[in-house]
Motif scaffolding. Sequence first.
Motif, PDB file in Angstrom:
ATOM      1  N   ILE A   1     -26.562 -29.957   7.854  1.00  0.00           N
ATOM      2  CA  ILE A   1     -25.569 -28.906   8.023  1.00  0.00           C
ATOM      3  C   ILE A   1     -26.147 -27.560   7.632  1.00  0.00           C
ATOM      4  N   ALA A   2     -26.860 -27.515   6.503  1.00  0.00           N
ATOM      5  CA  ALA A   2     -27.470 -26.254   6.059  1.00  0.00           C
ATOM      6  C   ALA A   2     -28.498 -25.759   7.068  1.00  0.00           C
ATOM      7  N   LEU A   3     -29.271 -26.683   7.616  1.00  0.00           N
ATOM      8  CA  LEU A   3     -30.313 -26.315   8.579  1.00  0.00           C
ATOM      9  C   LEU A   3     -29.699 -25.734   9.852  1.00  0.00           C
ATOM     10  N   TYR A   4     -28.749 -26.460  10.432  1.00  0.00           N
ATOM     11  CA  TYR A   4     -28.160 -26.013  11.698  1.00  0.00           C
ATOM     12  C   TYR A   4     -27.264 -24.787  11.513  1.00  0.00           C
ATOM     13  N   ALA A   5     -26.554 -24.720  10.383  1.00  0.00           N
ATOM     14  CA  ALA A   5     -25.698 -23.566  10.139  1.00  0.00           C
ATOM     15  C   ALA A   5     -26.536 -22.294  10.014  1.00  0.00           C
ATOM     16  N   GLY A   6     -27.633 -22.373   9.280  1.00  0.00           N
ATOM     17  CA  GLY A   6     -28.508 -21.216   9.162  1.00  0.00           C
ATOM     18  C   GLY A   6     -29.079 -20.805  10.500  1.00  0.00           C
ATOM     19  N   GLN A   7     -29.494 -21.784  11.297  1.00  0.00           N
ATOM     20  CA  GLN A   7     -30.055 -21.494  12.613  1.00  0.00           C
ATOM     21  C   GLN A   7     -29.029 -20.856  13.529  1.00  0.00           C
ATOM     22  N   ALA A   8     -27.801 -21.352  13.505  1.00  0.00           N
ATOM     23  CA  ALA A   8     -26.749 -20.815  14.380  1.00  0.00           C
ATOM     24  C   ALA A   8     -26.339 -19.404  13.963  1.00  0.00           C
ATOM     25  N   ILE A   9     -26.130 -19.186  12.663  1.00  0.00           N
ATOM     26  CA  ILE A   9     -25.702 -17.877  12.186  1.00  0.00           C
ATOM     27  C   ILE A   9     -26.797 -16.830  12.385  1.00  0.00           C
TER      28      ILE A   9
ATOM     29  N   THR B   1     -26.697 -19.449  22.376  1.00  0.00           N
ATOM     30  CA  THR B   1     -27.565 -20.303  21.572  1.00  0.00           C
ATOM     31  C   THR B   1     -26.799 -20.921  20.412  1.00  0.00           C
ATOM     32  N   SER B   2     -25.954 -20.137  19.771  1.00  0.00           N
ATOM     33  CA  SER B   2     -25.155 -20.652  18.657  1.00  0.00           C
ATOM     34  C   SER B   2     -24.178 -21.728  19.124  1.00  0.00           C
ATOM     35  N   CYS B   3     -23.600 -21.555  20.308  1.00  0.00           N
ATOM     36  CA  CYS B   3     -22.679 -22.561  20.851  1.00  0.00           C
ATOM     37  C   CYS B   3     -23.393 -23.884  21.089  1.00  0.00           C
ATOM     38  N   VAL B   4     -24.607 -23.820  21.625  1.00  0.00           N
ATOM     39  CA  VAL B   4     -25.375 -25.045  21.876  1.00  0.00           C
ATOM     40  C   VAL B   4     -25.670 -25.761  20.567  1.00  0.00           C
ATOM     41  N   ILE B   5     -26.110 -24.999  19.548  1.00  0.00           N
ATOM     42  CA  ILE B   5     -26.433 -25.600  18.248  1.00  0.00           C
ATOM     43  C   ILE B   5     -25.176 -26.181  17.600  1.00  0.00           C
ATOM     44  N   ALA B   6     -24.067 -25.434  17.653  1.00  0.00           N
ATOM     45  CA  ALA B   6     -22.816 -25.922  17.063  1.00  0.00           C
ATOM     46  C   ALA B   6     -22.347 -27.199  17.754  1.00  0.00           C
ATOM     47  N   GLY B   7     -22.453 -27.231  19.072  1.00  0.00           N
ATOM     48  CA  GLY B   7     -22.093 -28.450  19.800  1.00  0.00           C
ATOM     49  C   GLY B   7     -22.945 -29.623  19.371  1.00  0.00           C
ATOM     50  N   GLY B   8     -24.232 -29.347  19.091  1.00  0.00           N
ATOM     51  CA  GLY B   8     -25.131 -30.401  18.641  1.00  0.00           C
ATOM     52  C   GLY B   8     -24.719 -31.007  17.315  1.00  0.00           C
ATOM     53  N   VAL B   9     -24.113 -30.210  16.462  1.00  0.00           N
ATOM     54  CA  VAL B   9     -23.647 -30.716  15.166  1.00  0.00           C
ATOM     55  C   VAL B   9     -22.380 -31.546  15.338  1.00  0.00           C
TER      56      VAL B   9
ATOM     57  N   LEU C   1     -17.405 -20.356  30.949  1.00  0.00           N
ATOM     58  CA  LEU C   1     -17.860 -21.705  31.297  1.00  0.00           C
ATOM     59  C   LEU C   1     -19.259 -21.971  30.775  1.00  0.00           C
ATOM     60  N   ILE C   2     -20.115 -20.961  30.815  1.00  0.00           N
ATOM     61  CA  ILE C   2     -21.479 -21.126  30.312  1.00  0.00           C
ATOM     62  C   ILE C   2     -21.455 -21.509  28.837  1.00  0.00           C
ATOM     63  N   PHE C   3     -20.610 -20.852  28.061  1.00  0.00           N
ATOM     64  CA  PHE C   3     -20.540 -21.147  26.636  1.00  0.00           C
ATOM     65  C   PHE C   3     -19.960 -22.537  26.380  1.00  0.00           C
ATOM     66  N   ILE C   4     -18.906 -22.885  27.100  1.00  0.00           N
ATOM     67  CA  ILE C   4     -18.265 -24.193  26.901  1.00  0.00           C
ATOM     68  C   ILE C   4     -19.197 -25.320  27.323  1.00  0.00           C
ATOM     69  N   VAL C   5     -19.789 -25.169  28.506  1.00  0.00           N
ATOM     70  CA  VAL C   5     -20.699 -26.211  29.002  1.00  0.00           C
ATOM     71  C   VAL C   5     -21.941 -26.273  28.129  1.00  0.00           C
TER      72      VAL C   5
END
Length: 404
Positions: free
Chosen positions: A137-145, A239-247, A288-292
């Motif tokens: 969580i710390a890794l992905y949160a830092g990357q997304a923010i 990019t943040s949406c993709v990372i957040a979706g991954g979590v 749609l780009i962000f959601i997909v």
Amino acid sequence: MVGSLLSVRTMLLAIFVLMAGSGFLSTLIAIRLEEAGAGDFVIGLVGTSYFGGLTLGAFTVVRVIERVGHIRAFAAFVSIFSASSLTYAVIDLPAAWTVLRFIDGFMMSGVFVCLESWLNRVARPDNRSAILASYMIALYAGQAIGQFLLNLQDNAPALPFMLSAILLSISVLPVVLTRIEQPVLEEVAPFSLKRLYEASPLGIVGTLATGMMLGAFYALGAVFVQRVGLPLSQVALFTSCVIAGGVVLQYPLGMLSDRFDRRRVIIAAMLAAAGLCAALAFTSEPALIFIVGAAFGGFAFALYPLCVAHSNDHLEESERVGASSGLVLVYSFGAMLGPQFGSASLSWFGPAGLFGAIGVFALVGAVFGIWRMIVSPPVAEDDQQDFQILPRTTPMASVLQDDN
């Protein structure tokens, strides 16, 4: 449980700040190269260079850490990384940036080994899963923010690089001031990739395909967003949406894979990722780009831990750490290849070509999985281990897996 997490709070803070300062560099560098008119091949090569450094570092940084200790090694790795970040603002040449990205990857490998071995020093069987989840969580949160630092460059092009260096420098403080005793590095025994393929062909092929998918995304995703006509501020959001979706989707898919034949979940995730890539390739509507994109991240990011779990289902407990470390290297090799294929497809087919190529990687993995289901029986339910999220960092991450 809370007490065990408090005991590693300095490590979690360090990885959060470090990822906030470094996680957006691949996006920023791709944007700068695109604005400078660099060819798709050059942008892909710079992306490949980072994963090359990450892979080579996994074999060599352990010697440095053993020689000088974790604290000194961590400070040295981050200091060089910080200096590299500032150098981008001084030397504006693609060839130099290729070298710098290799250095970044090498230093990041050392950082991951230091932090992950430290976490393993504290982890016990009853808290290992919580510590690993908190680390992820710390890794992905830092990357997304950190992606949103891209929006600060309009009037000061050097500012994002300066902020990156500042955050990287600050990330040293929790480590050098920690009271956690320095660990002894776990020795991860080498594992034959031939033996690993014989045990789990889908584990190897699925991991390779995942590395190619995410390597291409990290290296060229920003270029895709710009070429479909979205402004710079939307690059960071995508990019943040993709990372957040991954979590978000890793645990649900993992739980499904514990209840059913894990190969079915891997194949379904591959097919879903391929379908979402097709949607991204032919979608120009920002919402749609962000959601997909978020949905794509959810399925794509879950594939690596799914493939590791599937491989471990076919191995003895004593073999699992070595096998998982081998899969990290297979993933890294795929991540080196992905930007090259992605850049070629981007040149030939335009913006749609990037996710077209990523979709092909996913489709090949799915077809291979279907073939494996035809020619081999499923793992018995009693032999299937519990799913665990895992970082795609270095072989040391495999030591953090739950003891079964």
